[in-house]
Design a protein around this motif. Sequence first.
Motif, PDB file in Angstrom:
ATOM      1  N   ILE A 102     -24.246 -29.175  12.277  1.00 16.36           N
ATOM      2  CA  ILE A 102     -25.441 -28.259  12.613  1.00 16.36           C
ATOM      3  C   ILE A 102     -25.860 -28.565  14.144  1.00 16.36           C
ATOM      4  CG2 ILE A 102     -27.924 -27.699  12.046  1.00 16.36           C
ATOM      5  CD1 ILE A 102     -27.240 -27.822   9.315  1.00 16.36           C
ATOM      6  N   PRO A 103     -26.047 -30.012  14.457  1.00 19.32           N
ATOM      7  CA  PRO A 103     -26.433 -30.083  15.841  1.00 19.32           C
ATOM      8  C   PRO A 103     -25.690 -29.418  16.943  1.00 19.32           C
ATOM      9  CG  PRO A 103     -26.874 -31.901  14.725  1.00 19.32           C
ATOM     10  CD  PRO A 103     -25.968 -31.070  13.596  1.00 19.32           C
ATOM     11  N   ASP A 104     -24.228 -29.466  16.611  1.00 19.16           N
ATOM     12  CA  ASP A 104     -23.225 -28.939  17.430  1.00 19.16           C
ATOM     13  C   ASP A 104     -23.108 -27.587  17.513  1.00 19.16           C
ATOM     14  OD1 ASP A 104     -22.046 -31.598  18.075  1.00 19.16           O
ATOM     15  OD2 ASP A 104     -20.833 -31.390  16.301  1.00 19.16           O
ATOM     16  N   LEU A 105     -23.442 -26.740  16.275  1.00 20.78           N
ATOM     17  CA  LEU A 105     -23.696 -25.375  16.279  1.00 20.78           C
ATOM     18  C   LEU A 105     -24.798 -24.878  16.884  1.00 20.78           C
ATOM     19  CD1 LEU A 105     -22.709 -24.856  12.606  1.00 20.78           C
ATOM     20  CD2 LEU A 105     -21.039 -24.653  14.745  1.00 20.78           C
ATOM     21  N   PHE A 106     -25.797 -25.735  17.079  1.00 22.96           N
ATOM     22  CA  PHE A 106     -26.890 -25.484  17.665  1.00 22.96           C
ATOM     23  C   PHE A 106     -26.760 -25.371  19.300  1.00 22.96           C
ATOM     24  CE2 PHE A 106     -31.319 -27.316  19.679  1.00 22.96           C
ATOM     25  CZ  PHE A 106     -31.819 -26.119  19.590  1.00 22.96           C
TER      26      PHE A 106
END
Length: 423
Positions: A102-106
Amino acid sequence: MKYLLVTLGCKVNAYESSLVGEMLIERGLTYDKDNPDLIVINTCAVTTMSEHKSRQMLHRYHEKFPHAIIAVMGCYAQRDYKRLEKDDSVNIVVGTSNRHIIPDLFSEYLQTGKKCMAVEPATRQFSYEHFDVFSTPLISRAYLKIQDGCDMFCHYCIIPFLRGKSRSRAREDILSEVHSLVKRGFSEIILTGIDMASYRDDSKNDNYDFVALLQDILLILPKQFRLRLSSLECHAIDDRFLDLLKDERIVDHLHIPLQSGSNAVLKAMNRHYDTDFYFNKINAVRQRRPNIAITSDVMVGYYNEGEKEFKETYAFIERCAFSELHVFPYSMRPNTAASYKGDLVTANIKKQRVKALLDLSTSMHETYAKKFLGKPLEVLVEEYDDKTKCFCGHAANYLYVSFKSNQDLHRGDLVNVIYDKIE
Protein backbone atom coordinates in the motif's frame (compact mmCIF):
# COMPACT_ATOMS: atom_id res chain seq x y z
CA MET A 1 1.89 13.75 4.26
CA LYS A 2 -0.81 12.53 6.63
CA TYR A 3 -2.90 9.36 6.83
CA LEU A 4 -6.06 8.02 8.47
CA LEU A 5 -6.94 4.35 9.11
CA VAL A 6 -10.57 3.15 9.23
CA THR A 7 -11.18 -0.48 10.27
CA LEU A 8 -14.35 -2.56 10.07
CA GLY A 9 -14.82 -6.19 11.08
CA CYS A 10 -12.73 -8.59 13.08
CA LYS A 11 -9.62 -8.54 15.28
CA VAL A 12 -7.56 -9.81 12.35
CA ASN A 13 -8.52 -6.67 10.44
CA ALA A 14 -7.50 -4.55 13.43
CA TYR A 15 -4.08 -6.20 13.46
CA GLU A 16 -3.57 -5.82 9.71
CA SER A 17 -4.61 -2.16 9.82
CA SER A 18 -2.00 -1.52 12.51
CA LEU A 19 0.67 -3.07 10.28
CA VAL A 20 -0.25 -0.80 7.39
CA GLY A 21 -0.18 2.18 9.74
CA GLU A 22 3.32 1.32 10.91
CA MET A 23 4.55 0.98 7.32
CA LEU A 24 3.14 4.41 6.49
CA ILE A 25 4.87 5.90 9.53
CA GLU A 26 8.15 4.37 8.34
CA ARG A 27 7.62 6.17 5.02
CA GLY A 28 7.35 9.47 6.87
CA LEU A 29 3.56 9.85 7.06
CA THR A 30 1.89 11.00 10.28
CA TYR A 31 -1.53 10.11 11.63
CA ASP A 32 -4.15 12.85 11.26
CA LYS A 33 -7.88 12.21 11.53
CA ASP A 34 -8.82 15.81 10.68
CA ASN A 35 -6.95 16.49 7.45
CA PRO A 36 -5.57 13.26 5.91
CA ASP A 37 -3.93 12.99 2.50
CA LEU A 38 -4.44 9.21 2.46
CA ILE A 39 -7.37 7.27 3.95
CA VAL A 40 -6.98 3.48 4.21
CA ILE A 41 -10.29 1.68 4.76
CA ASN A 42 -10.06 -1.95 5.86
CA THR A 43 -13.36 -3.58 4.91
CA CYS A 44 -15.47 -6.59 5.91
CA ALA A 45 -17.78 -8.89 3.94
CA VAL A 46 -18.84 -11.55 6.43
CA THR A 47 -22.50 -10.46 6.11
CA THR A 48 -24.59 -8.42 3.70
CA MET A 49 -24.73 -5.67 6.35
CA SER A 50 -20.93 -5.69 6.61
CA GLU A 51 -20.65 -5.08 2.88
CA HIS A 52 -23.20 -2.28 3.08
CA LYS A 53 -21.28 -0.62 5.92
CA SER A 54 -18.04 -0.94 3.96
CA ARG A 55 -19.48 0.81 0.89
CA GLN A 56 -21.12 3.39 3.10
CA MET A 57 -17.84 4.09 4.89
CA LEU A 58 -15.75 4.63 1.77
CA HIS A 59 -18.31 7.01 0.25
CA ARG A 60 -18.70 8.87 3.56
CA TYR A 61 -14.97 9.51 3.79
CA HIS A 62 -14.76 10.49 0.14
CA GLU A 63 -17.45 13.11 0.72
CA LYS A 64 -15.84 14.32 3.94
CA PHE A 65 -12.32 14.53 2.46
CA PRO A 66 -12.81 14.92 -1.32
CA HIS A 67 -9.13 15.68 -1.94
CA ALA A 68 -7.79 12.68 -0.01
CA ILE A 69 -6.61 9.51 -1.73
CA ILE A 70 -8.84 6.57 -0.75
CA ALA A 71 -7.26 3.11 -0.47
CA VAL A 72 -9.54 0.12 0.15
CA MET A 73 -8.34 -3.24 1.44
CA GLY A 74 -9.83 -6.31 3.11
CA CYS A 75 -12.60 -8.82 2.44
CA TYR A 76 -15.15 -6.53 0.78
CA ALA A 77 -12.47 -5.13 -1.52
CA GLN A 78 -11.54 -8.70 -2.46
CA ARG A 79 -15.13 -9.72 -3.15
CA ASP A 80 -16.30 -6.65 -5.05
CA TYR A 81 -13.09 -5.37 -6.65
CA LYS A 82 -14.69 -5.14 -10.11
CA ARG A 83 -17.31 -2.74 -8.75
CA LEU A 84 -14.62 -0.78 -6.92
CA GLU A 85 -12.58 -0.55 -10.12
CA LYS A 86 -15.41 1.53 -11.59
CA ASP A 87 -15.98 3.58 -8.43
CA ASP A 88 -14.50 7.06 -8.85
CA SER A 89 -14.39 7.61 -5.08
CA VAL A 90 -11.71 4.91 -4.72
CA ASN A 91 -8.10 5.32 -5.85
CA ILE A 92 -6.32 2.17 -4.59
CA VAL A 93 -7.73 -1.38 -4.22
CA VAL A 94 -5.77 -4.33 -2.80
CA GLY A 95 -8.16 -6.97 -1.37
CA THR A 96 -6.83 -9.60 1.07
CA SER A 97 -3.30 -9.77 -0.31
CA ASN A 98 -0.74 -7.14 -1.33
CA ARG A 99 -1.52 -5.01 1.70
CA HIS A 100 2.20 -4.68 2.33
CA ILE A 101 2.58 -2.67 -0.90
CA ILE A 102 0.00 0.00 0.00
CA PRO A 103 2.77 2.57 0.69
CA ASP A 104 4.24 1.86 -2.77
CA LEU A 105 0.83 2.16 -4.41
CA PHE A 106 0.29 5.47 -2.61
CA SER A 107 3.57 6.77 -4.03
CA GLU A 108 2.63 5.46 -7.47
CA TYR A 109 -0.73 7.21 -7.38
CA LEU A 110 0.88 10.49 -6.34
CA GLN A 111 3.13 10.27 -9.39
CA THR A 112 0.65 9.05 -12.00
CA GLY A 113 -2.82 10.01 -10.75
CA LYS A 114 -4.05 6.66 -12.11
CA LYS A 115 -6.13 4.17 -10.12
CA CYS A 116 -4.04 1.33 -8.68
CA MET A 117 -5.61 -2.14 -8.73
CA ALA A 118 -3.58 -4.87 -7.02
CA VAL A 119 -6.22 -7.55 -6.38
CA GLU A 120 -5.37 -11.21 -6.99
CA PRO A 121 -8.54 -13.24 -7.70
CA ALA A 122 -7.06 -16.69 -6.93
CA THR A 123 -7.38 -16.45 -3.15
CA ARG A 124 -6.94 -20.18 -2.53
CA GLN A 125 -3.38 -19.90 -3.86
CA PHE A 126 -2.31 -17.14 -1.46
CA SER A 127 0.74 -17.74 0.72
CA TYR A 128 1.04 -16.11 4.14
CA GLU A 129 1.61 -12.38 3.58
CA HIS A 130 4.80 -11.24 5.28
CA PHE A 131 5.19 -7.69 6.53
CA ASP A 132 8.57 -6.13 7.27
CA VAL A 133 7.23 -4.49 10.44
CA PHE A 134 5.62 -5.57 13.67
CA SER A 135 2.29 -4.07 14.58
CA THR A 136 1.80 -0.98 16.68
CA PRO A 137 -0.40 -2.56 19.38
CA LEU A 138 -3.42 -1.12 21.05
CA ILE A 139 -2.43 1.11 23.95
CA SER A 140 -3.32 -1.43 26.66
CA ARG A 141 -3.00 -4.79 24.90
CA ALA A 142 -1.58 -6.17 21.67
CA TYR A 143 -3.09 -8.31 18.94
CA LEU A 144 -0.74 -10.89 17.46
CA LYS A 145 -1.82 -12.59 14.24
CA ILE A 146 -0.50 -16.11 13.73
CA GLN A 147 -2.62 -17.50 10.89
CA ASP A 148 -4.80 -16.49 7.93
CA GLY A 149 -7.43 -18.16 5.73
CA CYS A 150 -9.75 -21.10 6.38
CA ASP A 151 -10.31 -24.64 5.06
CA MET A 152 -13.48 -25.38 7.03
CA PHE A 153 -15.96 -24.37 4.30
CA CYS A 154 -18.96 -23.96 6.58
CA HIS A 155 -21.86 -23.79 4.17
CA TYR A 156 -22.90 -20.26 5.14
CA CYS A 157 -19.44 -18.69 5.12
CA ILE A 158 -17.76 -16.68 2.37
CA ILE A 159 -14.45 -16.22 4.19
CA PRO A 160 -12.61 -19.26 2.66
CA PHE A 161 -13.28 -17.72 -0.75
CA LEU A 162 -12.08 -14.25 0.25
CA ARG A 163 -9.23 -15.04 2.64
CA GLY A 164 -8.02 -18.19 0.91
CA LYS A 165 -6.61 -21.45 2.26
CA SER A 166 -5.44 -21.80 5.84
CA ARG A 167 -1.80 -20.73 6.07
CA SER A 168 0.43 -19.98 9.01
CA ARG A 169 3.04 -17.43 9.95
CA ALA A 170 6.57 -18.68 10.59
CA ARG A 171 7.15 -19.50 14.26
CA GLU A 172 10.35 -17.43 14.33
CA ASP A 173 8.44 -14.29 13.30
CA ILE A 174 5.75 -14.88 15.92
CA LEU A 175 8.17 -15.55 18.78
CA SER A 176 10.29 -12.56 17.78
CA GLU A 177 7.21 -10.34 17.97
CA VAL A 178 6.31 -11.79 21.37
CA HIS A 179 9.79 -10.86 22.62
CA SER A 180 9.32 -7.35 21.20
CA LEU A 181 5.95 -6.85 22.85
CA VAL A 182 7.21 -8.01 26.24
CA LYS A 183 10.22 -5.71 25.94
CA ARG A 184 7.93 -2.80 25.11
CA GLY A 185 6.09 -3.30 28.38
CA PHE A 186 2.76 -4.79 27.35
CA SER A 187 0.85 -6.91 29.86
CA GLU A 188 -1.54 -8.78 27.57
CA ILE A 189 -1.31 -10.35 24.12
CA ILE A 190 -4.35 -11.52 22.17
CA LEU A 191 -3.52 -14.28 19.68
CA THR A 192 -5.69 -14.03 16.60
CA GLY A 193 -6.28 -15.58 13.20
CA ILE A 194 -9.13 -16.56 10.91
CA ASP A 195 -9.00 -20.20 12.07
CA MET A 196 -6.29 -19.89 14.69
CA ALA A 197 -6.30 -23.51 15.89
CA SER A 198 -5.42 -24.74 12.38
CA TYR A 199 -1.96 -23.18 12.85
CA ARG A 200 0.79 -25.37 11.35
CA ASP A 201 4.37 -24.29 10.73
CA ASP A 202 5.54 -26.93 8.27
CA SER A 203 8.85 -25.25 7.40
CA LYS A 204 10.89 -27.77 9.40
CA ASN A 205 8.66 -30.85 8.90
CA ASP A 206 8.36 -31.37 12.66
CA ASN A 207 4.55 -31.25 13.07
CA TYR A 208 4.78 -27.91 14.87
CA ASP A 209 1.18 -26.99 15.63
CA PHE A 210 -0.98 -24.55 17.62
CA VAL A 211 -0.31 -26.14 21.01
CA ALA A 212 3.46 -26.27 20.33
CA LEU A 213 3.33 -22.56 19.52
CA LEU A 214 1.43 -21.80 22.73
CA GLN A 215 4.05 -23.72 24.71
CA ASP A 216 6.86 -21.69 23.16
CA ILE A 217 5.05 -18.39 23.74
CA LEU A 218 4.56 -19.27 27.41
CA LEU A 219 8.31 -19.86 27.73
CA ILE A 220 8.85 -16.20 26.79
CA LEU A 221 6.14 -14.49 28.82
CA PRO A 222 6.89 -13.05 32.28
CA LYS A 223 5.17 -14.45 35.35
CA GLN A 224 2.65 -11.60 35.58
CA PHE A 225 1.29 -11.58 32.04
CA ARG A 226 -1.95 -12.41 30.25
CA LEU A 227 -2.28 -14.47 27.10
CA ARG A 228 -5.73 -14.32 25.53
CA LEU A 229 -7.02 -16.43 22.64
CA SER A 230 -9.41 -14.53 20.38
CA SER A 231 -11.46 -17.52 19.20
CA LEU A 232 -11.01 -21.28 19.36
CA GLU A 233 -13.03 -23.95 17.55
CA CYS A 234 -14.17 -26.76 19.84
CA HIS A 235 -12.28 -29.47 17.93
CA ALA A 236 -9.01 -27.81 18.98
CA ILE A 237 -9.68 -28.62 22.64
CA ASP A 238 -7.71 -31.84 23.18
CA ASP A 239 -5.74 -33.22 26.12
CA ARG A 240 -2.60 -31.29 25.17
CA PHE A 241 -4.50 -28.01 25.14
CA LEU A 242 -6.31 -28.83 28.37
CA ASP A 243 -2.94 -29.45 30.05
CA LEU A 244 -1.89 -25.90 29.12
CA LEU A 245 -4.81 -24.52 31.15
CA LYS A 246 -2.74 -25.27 34.24
CA ASP A 247 -0.80 -22.12 33.33
CA GLU A 248 -2.69 -19.16 34.77
CA ARG A 249 -1.17 -16.76 32.26
CA ILE A 250 -3.74 -18.15 29.82
CA VAL A 251 -6.68 -16.04 30.90
CA ASP A 252 -9.93 -17.32 32.40
CA HIS A 253 -11.85 -16.70 29.18
CA LEU A 254 -12.32 -18.72 26.01
CA HIS A 255 -14.46 -17.80 23.03
CA ILE A 256 -15.70 -21.06 21.47
CA PRO A 257 -18.09 -20.59 18.51
CA LEU A 258 -21.24 -22.74 18.57
CA GLN A 259 -23.39 -21.32 15.70
CA SER A 260 -26.38 -23.56 16.52
CA GLY A 261 -27.64 -25.81 19.29
CA SER A 262 -29.61 -27.97 16.86
CA ASN A 263 -27.84 -31.01 15.41
CA ALA A 264 -29.91 -30.78 12.22
CA VAL A 265 -28.80 -27.17 11.70
CA LEU A 266 -25.16 -27.94 12.59
CA LYS A 267 -25.14 -30.71 9.99
CA ALA A 268 -26.66 -28.42 7.36
CA MET A 269 -24.03 -25.80 8.24
CA ASN A 270 -21.21 -28.35 7.78
CA ARG A 271 -19.87 -27.54 11.23
CA HIS A 272 -18.12 -30.94 11.76
CA TYR A 273 -19.46 -31.61 15.29
CA ASP A 274 -22.71 -32.18 17.14
CA THR A 275 -24.01 -30.77 20.41
CA ASP A 276 -22.75 -33.71 22.51
CA PHE A 277 -19.21 -33.23 21.19
CA TYR A 278 -19.36 -29.49 21.84
CA PHE A 279 -20.76 -29.84 25.35
CA ASN A 280 -18.16 -32.47 26.30
CA LYS A 281 -15.39 -30.09 25.19
CA ILE A 282 -16.57 -27.11 27.24
CA ASN A 283 -17.27 -29.41 30.18
CA ALA A 284 -13.65 -30.63 29.99
CA VAL A 285 -12.48 -27.01 30.05
CA ARG A 286 -14.60 -26.26 33.12
CA GLN A 287 -13.24 -29.31 34.93
CA ARG A 288 -9.81 -27.65 34.72
CA ARG A 289 -11.03 -24.07 35.14
CA PRO A 290 -14.33 -24.07 37.13
CA ASN A 291 -14.74 -20.28 37.03
CA ILE A 292 -13.76 -19.71 33.41
CA ALA A 293 -15.89 -17.46 31.21
CA ILE A 294 -16.95 -19.15 27.99
CA THR A 295 -18.47 -16.91 25.34
CA SER A 296 -19.78 -18.00 21.96
CA ASP A 297 -21.15 -17.06 18.54
CA VAL A 298 -24.64 -18.17 17.53
CA MET A 299 -26.37 -17.71 14.18
CA VAL A 300 -30.16 -17.64 13.93
CA GLY A 301 -32.43 -17.97 10.93
CA TYR A 302 -30.37 -20.48 8.91
CA TYR A 303 -32.36 -21.84 6.00
CA ASN A 304 -33.45 -25.07 7.77
CA GLU A 305 -33.97 -23.55 11.23
CA GLY A 306 -37.63 -23.98 12.01
CA GLU A 307 -39.27 -23.25 15.35
CA LYS A 308 -38.32 -26.72 16.60
CA GLU A 309 -34.65 -26.22 15.76
CA PHE A 310 -34.58 -22.76 17.33
CA LYS A 311 -36.09 -24.12 20.57
CA GLU A 312 -33.37 -26.80 20.59
CA THR A 313 -30.75 -24.07 20.21
CA TYR A 314 -32.25 -21.99 23.01
CA ALA A 315 -32.36 -24.98 25.38
CA PHE A 316 -28.81 -26.04 24.54
CA ILE A 317 -27.45 -22.54 25.15
CA GLU A 318 -29.14 -22.52 28.56
CA ARG A 319 -27.45 -25.84 29.29
CA CYS A 320 -24.05 -24.48 28.24
CA ALA A 321 -24.46 -21.47 30.58
CA PHE A 322 -22.24 -19.14 28.58
CA SER A 323 -21.14 -15.88 30.14
CA GLU A 324 -22.12 -13.97 26.99
CA LEU A 325 -23.29 -14.53 23.41
CA HIS A 326 -22.64 -12.82 20.10
CA VAL A 327 -25.82 -13.37 18.07
CA PHE A 328 -26.08 -12.88 14.30
CA PRO A 329 -28.96 -13.32 11.85
CA TYR A 330 -28.07 -15.58 8.93
CA SER A 331 -27.09 -13.57 5.88
CA MET A 332 -26.97 -15.37 2.55
CA ARG A 333 -23.52 -15.02 0.93
CA PRO A 334 -23.01 -15.56 -2.80
CA ASN A 335 -21.46 -18.82 -4.03
CA THR A 336 -21.60 -20.52 -0.64
CA ALA A 337 -23.28 -23.92 -0.40
CA ALA A 338 -26.19 -22.46 1.57
CA SER A 339 -26.85 -19.75 -1.01
CA TYR A 340 -28.36 -22.36 -3.34
CA LYS A 341 -30.91 -23.37 -0.69
CA GLY A 342 -32.61 -19.99 -0.54
CA ASP A 343 -33.31 -17.76 2.44
CA LEU A 344 -36.41 -19.39 3.90
CA VAL A 345 -36.66 -17.68 7.29
CA THR A 346 -38.23 -14.22 7.22
CA ALA A 347 -36.37 -11.15 8.44
CA ASN A 348 -38.99 -10.60 11.13
CA ILE A 349 -38.53 -14.09 12.56
CA LYS A 350 -34.76 -13.65 12.53
CA LYS A 351 -35.15 -10.39 14.43
CA GLN A 352 -37.34 -12.07 17.05
CA ARG A 353 -34.84 -14.90 17.50
CA VAL A 354 -31.90 -12.53 17.78
CA LYS A 355 -33.74 -10.63 20.53
CA ALA A 356 -34.64 -13.82 22.39
CA LEU A 357 -31.01 -14.99 22.47
CA LEU A 358 -29.66 -11.55 23.37
CA ASP A 359 -32.10 -11.45 26.30
CA LEU A 360 -30.85 -14.90 27.32
CA SER A 361 -27.27 -13.66 26.97
CA THR A 362 -27.99 -10.78 29.35
CA SER A 363 -29.43 -13.18 31.91
CA MET A 364 -26.49 -15.60 31.62
CA HIS A 365 -24.00 -12.74 31.92
CA GLU A 366 -25.63 -11.54 35.15
CA THR A 367 -25.63 -15.06 36.56
CA TYR A 368 -21.94 -15.48 35.76
CA ALA A 369 -20.92 -12.02 37.00
CA LYS A 370 -22.76 -12.40 40.35
CA LYS A 371 -20.30 -15.14 41.34
CA PHE A 372 -17.52 -12.54 41.52
CA LEU A 373 -19.25 -9.72 43.40
CA GLY A 374 -17.20 -8.70 46.39
CA LYS A 375 -14.16 -10.65 45.17
CA PRO A 376 -10.82 -9.34 43.86
CA LEU A 377 -10.22 -9.39 40.12
CA GLU A 378 -7.04 -8.52 38.26
CA VAL A 379 -7.97 -5.74 35.83
CA LEU A 380 -6.03 -4.45 32.84
CA VAL A 381 -6.40 -0.66 32.83
CA GLU A 382 -7.68 0.42 29.40
CA GLU A 383 -9.02 3.95 29.83
CA TYR A 384 -9.94 6.73 32.25
CA ASP A 385 -13.45 8.18 32.21
CA ASP A 386 -13.29 11.92 32.98
CA LYS A 387 -17.04 12.06 33.66
CA THR A 388 -17.16 9.33 36.30
CA LYS A 389 -13.52 9.78 37.43
CA CYS A 390 -13.13 6.03 37.08
CA PHE A 391 -10.51 3.79 35.53
CA CYS A 392 -11.98 1.09 33.29
CA GLY A 393 -10.79 -2.22 31.93
CA HIS A 394 -11.37 -5.96 31.63
CA ALA A 395 -10.54 -8.67 34.10
CA ALA A 396 -8.89 -11.88 32.93
CA ASN A 397 -12.37 -13.46 32.66
CA TYR A 398 -13.41 -10.49 30.48
CA LEU A 399 -15.78 -8.95 33.01
CA TYR A 400 -15.79 -5.18 32.48
CA VAL A 401 -14.78 -3.29 35.60
CA SER A 402 -14.81 0.42 36.43
CA PHE A 403 -13.20 1.64 39.63
CA LYS A 404 -11.81 4.69 41.39
CA SER A 405 -8.20 4.83 42.52
CA ASN A 406 -5.84 7.30 44.16
CA GLN A 407 -2.87 5.56 42.53
CA ASP A 408 -1.12 7.00 39.50
CA LEU A 409 -2.32 4.34 37.06
CA HIS A 410 -1.58 4.09 33.35
CA ARG A 411 -3.08 2.21 30.45
CA GLY A 412 -1.71 -1.30 30.39
CA ASP A 413 -1.25 -1.59 34.16
CA LEU A 414 -2.51 -4.73 35.88
CA VAL A 415 -4.22 -3.96 39.19
CA ASN A 416 -6.28 -5.92 41.72
CA VAL A 417 -9.77 -4.50 42.19
CA ILE A 418 -12.76 -5.59 44.27
CA TYR A 419 -15.59 -6.29 41.82
CA ASP A 420 -18.59 -4.44 43.25
CA LYS A 421 -21.06 -3.91 40.41
CA ILE A 422 -22.16 -5.66 37.21
CA GLU A 423 -21.70 -3.60 34.06
